[in-house]
Design a protein around this motif. Structure first.
Motif, PDB file in Angstrom:
ATOM      1  N   SER A  83       0.852  -1.190   0.000  1.00  0.00           N
ATOM      2  CA  SER A  83       0.000   0.000   0.000  1.00  0.00           C
ATOM      3  C   SER A  83       0.886   1.238   0.000  1.00  0.00           C
ATOM      4  CB  SER A  83      -0.874   0.034   1.256  1.00  0.00           C
ATOM      5  OG  SER A  83      -1.695  -1.094   1.328  1.00  0.00           O
ATOM      6  N   LEU A  84       0.589   2.157  -0.905  1.00  0.00           N
ATOM      7  CA  LEU A  84       1.290   3.431  -0.966  1.00  0.00           C
ATOM      8  C   LEU A  84       0.292   4.517  -0.580  1.00  0.00           C
ATOM      9  CD1 LEU A  84       3.018   2.890  -4.424  1.00  0.00           C
ATOM     10  CD2 LEU A  84       4.019   2.494  -2.168  1.00  0.00           C
ATOM     11  N   TYR A  85       0.689   5.400   0.330  1.00  0.00           N
ATOM     12  CA  TYR A  85      -0.217   6.443   0.810  1.00  0.00           C
ATOM     13  C   TYR A  85       0.196   7.793   0.247  1.00  0.00           C
ATOM     14  CZ  TYR A  85      -1.544   2.789   4.050  1.00  0.00           C
ATOM     15  OH  TYR A  85      -1.972   1.604   4.584  1.00  0.00           O
ATOM     16  N   PHE A  86      -0.683   8.347  -0.576  1.00  0.00           N
ATOM     17  CA  PHE A  86      -0.481   9.674  -1.159  1.00  0.00           C
ATOM     18  C   PHE A  86      -1.717  10.510  -0.863  1.00  0.00           C
ATOM     19  CE2 PHE A  86       1.591   6.767  -4.346  1.00  0.00           C
ATOM     20  CZ  PHE A  86       2.903   7.067  -4.000  1.00  0.00           C
ATOM     21  N   HIS A 103      -1.074  -0.977 -11.148  1.00  0.00           N
ATOM     22  CA  HIS A 103      -1.522  -0.638  -9.799  1.00  0.00           C
ATOM     23  C   HIS A 103      -3.050  -0.631  -9.745  1.00  0.00           C
ATOM     24  CE1 HIS A 103      -2.198   3.205 -11.789  1.00  0.00           C
ATOM     25  NE2 HIS A 103      -3.031   3.488 -10.798  1.00  0.00           N
ATOM     26  N   THR A 104      -3.575  -0.599  -8.541  1.00  0.00           N
ATOM     27  CA  THR A 104      -4.999  -0.357  -8.320  1.00  0.00           C
ATOM     28  C   THR A 104      -5.099   0.746  -7.275  1.00  0.00           C
ATOM     29  OG1 THR A 104      -5.113  -2.101  -6.634  1.00  0.00           O
ATOM     30  CG2 THR A 104      -5.745  -2.717  -8.883  1.00  0.00           C
ATOM     31  N   VAL A 110      -2.777   3.613  -3.007  1.00  0.00           N
ATOM     32  CA  VAL A 110      -2.450   3.051  -4.311  1.00  0.00           C
ATOM     33  C   VAL A 110      -1.802   1.709  -3.984  1.00  0.00           C
ATOM     34  CG1 VAL A 110      -1.026   3.304  -6.376  1.00  0.00           C
ATOM     35  CG2 VAL A 110      -2.120   5.320  -5.366  1.00  0.00           C
ATOM     36  N   TYR A 111      -2.278   0.645  -4.618  1.00  0.00           N
ATOM     37  CA  TYR A 111      -1.780  -0.697  -4.318  1.00  0.00           C
ATOM     38  C   TYR A 111      -0.944  -1.229  -5.469  1.00  0.00           C
ATOM     39  CZ  TYR A 111      -5.645  -0.411  -0.984  1.00  0.00           C
ATOM     40  OH  TYR A 111      -6.494  -0.006   0.003  1.00  0.00           O
ATOM     41  N   VAL A 118       6.140  -0.891 -11.391  1.00  0.00           N
ATOM     42  CA  VAL A 118       5.881   0.546 -11.529  1.00  0.00           C
ATOM     43  C   VAL A 118       7.146   1.327 -11.902  1.00  0.00           C
ATOM     44  CG1 VAL A 118       3.915   0.472  -9.930  1.00  0.00           C
ATOM     45  CG2 VAL A 118       6.199   1.025  -9.054  1.00  0.00           C
ATOM     46  N   ASP A 119       6.929   2.545 -12.363  1.00  0.00           N
ATOM     47  CA  ASP A 119       8.013   3.437 -12.762  1.00  0.00           C
ATOM     48  C   ASP A 119       8.478   4.226 -11.533  1.00  0.00           C
ATOM     49  OD1 ASP A 119       9.409   5.778 -13.660  1.00  0.00           O
ATOM     50  OD2 ASP A 119       8.497   5.535 -15.644  1.00  0.00           O
TER      51      ASP A 119
END
Length: 141
Positions: A83-86, A103-104, A110-111, A118-119
């Motif tokens: 999990s990425l938190y933005f 991603h989703t 953003v998962y 990913v880039d």
């Protein structure tokens, strides 16, 4: 992110948390993310709650009176996905995600399955965009 009142900054060790990640590949990705987020934000990594590695912080206050603190950006190497938190609410985020890779997205996350999907340059841009957006939206008083 902001709706998780139970998520507060703690003194727990980020490295100990990462070392506890079962999957060696996910653990390797977590260390790479730790480096990327640290280099990009200039903030030291801190644990937020039991499983979120956050960078920087901001204080939010909604018109409803609800307020609290949250990391500017962060990530969590969870069992299923990373999990990425933005920040949410900025149209720039959606533009950047178009070029991000596999991603989703959820309400605030953003998962990704693995970092190789990913880039990393777009990831850096997402981190910078989120920090800038939150610092403008919730300026330090």
């Amino acid at each position: 992110m902001a709706y998780e009142l139970k998520t507060k900054e703690t003194d727990h060790s980020v490295v100990e948390f990462i070392e506890g990640v079962e999957s060696p590949k996910k653990r390797e990705d977590a260390y790479r993310l730790l480096d990327l987020f640290t280099e990009t934000t200039g903030y030291e990594a801190k644990m937020w709650g039991p499983s979120i590695i956050g960078f920087g912080s901001y204080h939010y206050k909604y018109p409803t009176g609800h307020e609290g603190d949250a990391p500017l950006v962060g990530f969590s190497p969870r069992k299923a996905k990373i999990s990425l938190y933005f920040a949410t609410g900025d149209s720039e985020r959606e533009k950047l995600l178009k070029d991000f890779g596999k991603h989703t997205t959820g309400k605030a996350c953003v998962y990704i399955n693995k970092l190789a999907d990913v880039d990393e340059d777009v990831l850096r841009q997402l981190i910078i965009q989120s920090v800038d957006f939150l610092n403008k939206t919730y300026p330090k008083s």
